[in-house]
Design an enzyme around this catalytic site. Sequence first.
Site, PDB file in Angstrom:
ATOM      1  N   ARG A  64      54.490  47.202  33.828  1.00 21.43           N
ATOM      2  CA  ARG A  64      53.584  46.430  32.987  1.00 21.43           C
ATOM      3  C   ARG A  64      53.024  47.267  31.831  1.00 21.43           C
ATOM      4  O   ARG A  64      52.909  46.798  30.691  1.00 21.43           O
ATOM      5  CB  ARG A  64      52.460  45.898  33.893  1.00 21.43           C
ATOM      6  CG  ARG A  64      51.239  45.384  33.243  1.00 21.43           C
ATOM      7  CD  ARG A  64      51.363  43.911  32.911  1.00 21.43           C
ATOM      8  NE  ARG A  64      50.577  43.632  31.731  1.00 21.43           N
ATOM      9  CZ  ARG A  64      50.183  42.431  31.352  1.00 21.43           C
ATOM     10  NH1 ARG A  64      50.509  41.384  32.065  1.00 21.43           N
ATOM     11  NH2 ARG A  64      49.484  42.262  30.258  1.00 21.43           N
ATOM     12  N   ARG A  90      50.741  35.318  28.911  1.00 19.10           N
ATOM     13  CA  ARG A  90      50.497  36.610  29.561  1.00 19.10           C
ATOM     14  C   ARG A  90      49.136  37.147  29.141  1.00 19.10           C
ATOM     15  O   ARG A  90      48.692  36.911  28.018  1.00 19.10           O
ATOM     16  CB  ARG A  90      51.540  37.629  29.111  1.00 19.10           C
ATOM     17  CG  ARG A  90      52.958  37.234  29.428  1.00 19.10           C
ATOM     18  CD  ARG A  90      53.438  37.954  30.628  1.00 19.10           C
ATOM     19  NE  ARG A  90      54.833  37.637  30.907  1.00 19.10           N
ATOM     20  CZ  ARG A  90      55.374  37.743  32.120  1.00 19.10           C
ATOM     21  NH1 ARG A  90      54.651  38.163  33.131  1.00 19.10           N
ATOM     22  NH2 ARG A  90      56.642  37.451  32.309  1.00 19.10           N
ATOM     23  N   ASN A 106      42.885  33.160  20.729  1.00 20.26           N
ATOM     24  CA  ASN A 106      43.743  32.415  21.656  1.00 20.26           C
ATOM     25  C   ASN A 106      43.350  30.955  21.623  1.00 20.26           C
ATOM     26  O   ASN A 106      42.168  30.633  21.476  1.00 20.26           O
ATOM     27  CB  ASN A 106      43.554  32.968  23.083  1.00 20.26           C
ATOM     28  CG  ASN A 106      44.403  32.233  24.117  1.00 20.26           C
ATOM     29  OD1 ASN A 106      45.519  31.807  23.828  1.00 20.26           O
ATOM     30  ND2 ASN A 106      43.870  32.080  25.320  1.00 20.26           N
ATOM     31  N   THR A 107      44.321  30.077  21.764  1.00 21.56           N
ATOM     32  CA  THR A 107      44.011  28.666  21.924  1.00 21.56           C
ATOM     33  C   THR A 107      44.303  28.261  23.360  1.00 21.56           C
ATOM     34  O   THR A 107      45.285  28.708  23.960  1.00 21.56           O
ATOM     35  CB  THR A 107      44.777  27.790  20.908  1.00 21.56           C
ATOM     36  OG1 THR A 107      44.387  26.427  21.117  1.00 21.56           O
ATOM     37  CG2 THR A 107      46.286  27.919  21.053  1.00 21.56           C
ATOM     38  N   HIS A 108      43.395  27.452  23.923  1.00 20.61           N
ATOM     39  CA  HIS A 108      43.453  27.141  25.348  1.00 20.61           C
ATOM     40  C   HIS A 108      43.200  25.645  25.556  1.00 20.61           C
ATOM     41  O   HIS A 108      42.267  25.092  24.961  1.00 20.61           O
ATOM     42  CB  HIS A 108      42.389  27.965  26.088  1.00 20.61           C
ATOM     43  CG  HIS A 108      42.413  27.761  27.569  1.00 20.61           C
ATOM     44  ND1 HIS A 108      43.355  28.349  28.386  1.00 20.61           N
ATOM     45  CD2 HIS A 108      41.635  26.999  28.381  1.00 20.61           C
ATOM     46  CE1 HIS A 108      43.144  27.970  29.639  1.00 20.61           C
ATOM     47  NE2 HIS A 108      42.111  27.146  29.664  1.00 20.61           N
ATOM     48  N   SER A 135      39.960  24.746  23.332  1.00 26.77           N
ATOM     49  CA  SER A 135      39.069  25.797  22.846  1.00 26.77           C
ATOM     50  C   SER A 135      39.878  26.845  22.092  1.00 26.77           C
ATOM     51  O   SER A 135      40.987  27.182  22.500  1.00 26.77           O
ATOM     52  CB  SER A 135      38.378  26.512  24.020  1.00 26.77           C
ATOM     53  OG  SER A 135      37.726  25.610  24.885  1.00 26.77           O
ATOM     54  N   ASP A 140      39.497  38.917  24.767  1.00 29.43           N
ATOM     55  CA  ASP A 140      39.012  40.191  25.297  1.00 29.43           C
ATOM     56  C   ASP A 140      39.849  40.530  26.534  1.00 29.43           C
ATOM     57  O   ASP A 140      40.893  39.917  26.762  1.00 29.43           O
ATOM     58  CB  ASP A 140      37.499  40.141  25.578  1.00 29.43           C
ATOM     59  CG  ASP A 140      37.132  39.105  26.635  1.00 29.43           C
ATOM     60  OD1 ASP A 140      38.039  38.620  27.352  1.00 29.43           O
ATOM     61  OD2 ASP A 140      35.937  38.779  26.744  1.00 29.43           O
ATOM     62  N   GLY A 142      39.400  39.916  29.594  1.00 30.26           N
ATOM     63  CA  GLY A 142      39.345  38.947  30.686  1.00 30.26           C
ATOM     64  C   GLY A 142      40.331  37.796  30.514  1.00 30.26           C
ATOM     65  O   GLY A 142      41.072  37.738  29.532  1.00 30.26           O
ATOM     66  N   ASP A 144      40.574  34.348  29.509  1.00 32.34           N
ATOM     67  CA  ASP A 144      39.906  33.261  28.777  1.00 32.34           C
ATOM     68  C   ASP A 144      38.386  33.383  28.812  1.00 32.34           C
ATOM     69  O   ASP A 144      37.672  32.379  28.922  1.00 32.34           O
ATOM     70  CB  ASP A 144      40.363  31.900  29.325  1.00 32.34           C
ATOM     71  CG  ASP A 144      41.861  31.713  29.190  1.00 32.34           C
ATOM     72  OD1 ASP A 144      42.415  32.138  28.173  1.00 32.34           O
ATOM     73  OD2 ASP A 144      42.482  31.150  30.110  1.00 32.34           O
TER      74      ASP A 144
END
Length: 207
Positions: A64, A90, A106-108, A135, A140, A142, A144
């Site tokens: 990883r 990921r 990021n889009t969620h 959202s 960061d 974490g 989301d």
Amino acid sequence: PLPVVVLISGTGSNLAALLRAAAVPGAPFEVVGVVADVPAPGLEHARGAGVPTAVVAMADFPDRAAWDRALADAVAALAPRLVVLAGFMRLIGAPLLRAFPAAIINTHPALLPSFPGSHAVRDALAHGVKVTGASVIEVDEGVDTGRILAQRAVDVLDDDTEETLHERIKAVEREMLVGVVTRLADAAAASDAAVLPADPAPSATPA
Ligand code: GAR
């Protein structure tokens, strides 16, 4: 225009919306490259637009940490000022976070902090919520957990399946994502500072 790199894993409908917006004359941002962790079908949108693509597949690296470094290198080679995760499935590791501080979003497909993770639409349906949404957040370390930059609500219908609900979410999501990137690019044009402001930007409705 602000150089933007988009990371994807899937069909790339959000990427396609960004490419369309970037193609409008006078657009404040430009998609300078698209990087995927799998040979994602969405890469076709980039190829069609003449945008460079790269695949950095986990399977090609011993562990990883090596993949995290390779991903950071692939993105850095494209020299973006903003990195957009658009269906990238990921977690982002320390090398990429360190290389692009205050510059990854990021889009969620849920109203965070509800339903983080990779099955947000399924989880929202299973919970029986009547309203969900999308959202755009700062990334960061974490899952989301980053600062919320924009949100839009979507009603859940009685006969929704994961697919029908996700399609309606994506329709508002791509519009919102283009709005956020446009707003950040407009602001960044005025300065060389970090693209994401250090202070919480409370604007919930992008221009
Ligand atoms: C989008 O709905 C995005 O929010 C979601 O994947 C979809 C990608 O669609 N991302 C996540 O669930 C991240 N946890 P697309 O490939 O058609 O843009």
